[in-house]
Design a protein around this motif. Sequence first.
Motif, mmCIF file in Angstrom:
data_model
loop_
_atom_site.group_PDB
_atom_site.id
_atom_site.type_symbol
_atom_site.label_atom_id
_atom_site.label_comp_id
_atom_site.label_asym_id
_atom_site.label_seq_id
_atom_site.Cartn_x
_atom_site.Cartn_y
_atom_site.Cartn_z
ATOM 1 N N THR A 146 39.555 71.213 32.383
ATOM 2 C CA THR A 146 41.026 71.233 31.581
ATOM 3 C C THR A 146 41.812 70.003 31.711
ATOM 4 N N ALA A 147 42.860 69.906 31.254
ATOM 5 C CA ALA A 147 43.528 68.848 31.284
ATOM 6 C C ALA A 147 44.073 68.568 32.792
ATOM 7 N N ARG A 148 44.559 69.811 33.425
ATOM 8 C CA ARG A 148 44.980 69.648 34.705
ATOM 9 C C ARG A 148 43.929 69.216 35.680
ATOM 10 N N THR A 165 49.502 64.538 26.352
ATOM 11 C CA THR A 165 48.839 65.735 27.383
ATOM 12 C C THR A 165 48.899 65.092 28.551
ATOM 13 N N ARG A 212 52.538 64.827 29.977
ATOM 14 C CA ARG A 212 52.970 66.185 30.329
ATOM 15 C C ARG A 212 52.488 66.876 31.548
ATOM 16 N N THR A 213 51.066 66.441 31.749
ATOM 17 C CA THR A 213 50.497 66.910 32.960
ATOM 18 C C THR A 213 51.061 66.133 34.163
ATOM 19 N N ARG A 251 54.364 68.123 34.946
ATOM 20 C CA ARG A 251 54.013 69.266 35.766
ATOM 21 C C ARG A 251 53.576 68.994 37.096
ATOM 22 N N PHE A 252 52.849 68.199 37.343
ATOM 23 C CA PHE A 252 52.248 67.609 38.730
ATOM 24 C C PHE A 252 53.541 67.368 39.660
#
Length: 251
Positions: free
Chosen positions: A169-171, A214, A217-218, A221-222
Motif C-alpha cells: 500500500t501507499a503507507r 498521495t 498526504r502520506t 499522516r506520518f
Amino acid sequence: MTRKYAGSMLPMAQPRPDAPSPGPDPCAACSARFLSVCAATDDDHLPALAELTTPVEVEAHRTFVMAGEPANHLFNITEGVVKVYRLLPDGRQQITGFLFTGDFLGLAPGSVYAFSAEAVTRVRYCRFARKPLERFLGEVPEMQKKLLTIASNELAAAQEQMVLLGRKTAREKLASFLMALSHRVRRLGKSEDALDLPMTRADIADYLGLTTETVSRTFTRFRAAGLIELPKAGGVRLRDSAALAAIGDGN
C-alpha cells in the motif's frame, strides 16, 4: 504511477574545467573509497586504478548517462545523489532507484545503457572506460568479485522493487522507502534518524508508483501520527523507526 517528463532529454555532462583537481593520487585521497567497489583494491594497485580514473563533477539536474547510448563507461559515485530512470514511449518517467556515495553505475547487460542517470544534487563521480577497467579487473580478482556482488545486489533490489510496486500500500511503500534510506545513511556513518531527501516528492512518487499527492498526504499522516518530523524542506527526522519498519513489513 509514472508521470509525464516535461522537456527534452538533458545533454550529456562533460568534465568541468573548473572542477577541483583531486591531486596525483585521487584514489588514495577519496573519502568514498571504503564505501565502494574500490574497497576491494589494495594499496599496491591504487596507482594503476588512479590512471584509469577520470574525476567528473556535474551540477544538479544534469543527465550524464542516457539510455540507448553505447555503454562505454562505468561510474563510481563519490559525492551526491543520483536518480536512475527510464523514459517510456509515451513520455512518462519511471525511476528505478536512487544512488548515493559509494554506489557503482553502468553495469549494462548489453552494449548500450538500459537506463538514464541524472544528478539530483551536485554530483562527483569517477568515470572508467570499460575496456581498460576490464583489463584491470583481470589483474585484481578481488575487485572483480566485488563487482559480481554489486550485480547480485542490484538483482535483489530489482526483485524487492517489484514487490514494493506490486503488493504494498501507499503507507507501506513510503515507510519502506524511509527505512531503506535510513539504512543507507547508517552505512555512511551518519545519524540514521536524520534523513536528507534532495529528491522531489514527484521523484519519490515515480519511484514508488504513486501520485505526488498521495506521497504528500502520506508524509502528512506520518507526521500527524508522530512517526516523523518534517523540520525543513527536503529533510525528515524519524521519530519511531520501529513503527515505520513494521508498517513497511505490512504489520
